[in-house]
Design a protein around this motif. Sequence first.
Motif, short mmCIF file in Angstrom:
data_model
loop_
_atom_site.label_atom_id
_atom_site.label_comp_id
_atom_site.label_asym_id
_atom_site.label_seq_id
_atom_site.Cartn_x
_atom_site.Cartn_y
_atom_site.Cartn_z
N GLU A 10 0.80 -1.23 0.00
CA GLU A 10 0.00 0.00 0.00
C GLU A 10 0.83 1.28 0.00
N LYS A 11 2.12 1.17 -0.30
CA LYS A 11 2.96 2.37 -0.35
C LYS A 11 3.07 2.85 -1.79
N ASN A 12 3.46 4.11 -1.94
CA ASN A 12 3.74 4.61 -3.28
C ASN A 12 4.90 3.83 -3.87
N MET A 13 4.94 3.75 -5.17
CA MET A 13 5.94 2.94 -5.86
C MET A 13 7.35 3.31 -5.46
N TYR A 14 8.17 2.27 -5.27
CA TYR A 14 9.59 2.46 -4.95
C TYR A 14 10.37 1.27 -5.47
N ALA A 15 11.65 1.47 -5.72
CA ALA A 15 12.51 0.38 -6.19
C ALA A 15 12.59 -0.68 -5.09
N GLY A 16 12.39 -1.92 -5.47
CA GLY A 16 12.39 -3.03 -4.53
C GLY A 16 11.00 -3.46 -4.10
N GLN A 17 9.97 -2.72 -4.50
CA GLN A 17 8.60 -3.06 -4.12
C GLN A 17 8.17 -4.36 -4.80
N ILE A 18 7.57 -5.25 -4.04
CA ILE A 18 7.05 -6.52 -4.55
C ILE A 18 5.53 -6.43 -4.59
N ILE A 19 4.95 -6.85 -5.70
CA ILE A 19 3.49 -6.88 -5.87
C ILE A 19 3.12 -8.27 -6.35
N GLN A 20 2.14 -8.88 -5.68
CA GLN A 20 1.68 -10.22 -6.06
C GLN A 20 0.26 -10.13 -6.60
N TYR A 21 0.00 -10.92 -7.64
CA TYR A 21 -1.30 -10.91 -8.30
C TYR A 21 -1.75 -12.35 -8.54
N LYS A 22 -3.03 -12.47 -8.81
CA LYS A 22 -3.59 -13.66 -9.44
C LYS A 22 -4.09 -13.21 -10.80
N VAL A 23 -3.81 -13.98 -11.82
CA VAL A 23 -4.32 -13.71 -13.16
C VAL A 23 -4.90 -15.01 -13.72
N THR A 24 -5.86 -14.85 -14.60
CA THR A 24 -6.48 -15.99 -15.27
C THR A 24 -6.41 -15.73 -16.77
N PRO A 25 -5.23 -15.94 -17.37
CA PRO A 25 -5.05 -15.56 -18.77
C PRO A 25 -5.74 -16.48 -19.78
N LEU A 26 -5.84 -17.78 -19.47
CA LEU A 26 -6.39 -18.73 -20.43
C LEU A 26 -7.16 -19.85 -19.72
N LEU A 27 -8.25 -20.24 -20.31
CA LEU A 27 -8.99 -21.44 -19.92
C LEU A 27 -9.36 -21.47 -18.44
N GLY A 28 -9.51 -20.32 -17.81
CA GLY A 28 -9.91 -20.26 -16.41
C GLY A 28 -8.84 -20.73 -15.43
N ILE A 29 -7.62 -20.89 -15.90
CA ILE A 29 -6.52 -21.35 -15.03
C ILE A 29 -5.94 -20.16 -14.29
N LYS A 30 -6.02 -20.17 -12.95
CA LYS A 30 -5.47 -19.09 -12.13
C LYS A 30 -3.98 -19.29 -11.95
N LEU A 31 -3.24 -18.21 -12.15
CA LEU A 31 -1.79 -18.23 -11.98
C LEU A 31 -1.38 -17.14 -11.00
N THR A 32 -0.33 -17.40 -10.26
CA THR A 32 0.28 -16.39 -9.40
C THR A 32 1.34 -15.67 -10.20
N TRP A 33 1.37 -14.36 -10.08
CA TRP A 33 2.37 -13.55 -10.74
C TRP A 33 2.96 -12.61 -9.70
N VAL A 34 4.27 -12.60 -9.57
CA VAL A 34 4.97 -11.73 -8.64
C VAL A 34 5.91 -10.84 -9.43
N THR A 35 5.76 -9.52 -9.26
CA THR A 35 6.65 -8.58 -9.93
C THR A 35 7.38 -7.74 -8.89
N GLU A 36 8.54 -7.26 -9.30
CA GLU A 36 9.31 -6.33 -8.49
C GLU A 36 9.50 -5.05 -9.28
#
Length: 153
Positions: free
Chosen positions: A46-72
């Motif tokens: 919940e902080k403003n963007m900074y170098a080193g920030q980790i954000i985790q998501y769930k995405v369902t790009p194809l066929l209803g398959i949920k994937l975890t995506w972690v970006t820095e």
Amino acid sequence: MKVYSKQTVQHVDASIEECWAFFSSPRNLQKMTPQSMGFQITDFDEKNMYAGQIIQYKVTPLLGIKLTWVTEITIVKEGSYFIDEQRFGPYALWHHKHFFEPTENGVKMTDLVHYAVPFGILGRLMNTLIIKNKLKEIFEYREKRVNEIFNSK
């Protein structure tokens, strides 16, 4: 490993400050992603963007398959550009640069993504048949949303 790239450029009818405030906030990611992707932030400090920030998501790009995506967020130059890189997720490589350049009439926004798909020749085939078209769809949606939010005044 084959590395692909996708670049988009769009004019944003806003000041650099308004543009930066919106696009550098992870809170706005869902607003810019098609509902069909099932995009949901699952962990973010919940902080403003900074170098080193980790954000985790769930995405369902194809066929209803949920994937975890972690970006820095690896680099941030306030008001100018930031880079996000996948640390865990569906790509073998994901490196996304977001550039913001003031112009006489607003902001020139450029996205440059370099990505690679796992699974060798099967991944390259998947890119040709599905992935590159899905990325095109996502960036077209983003362009539409930017126009609705900023360019329809």
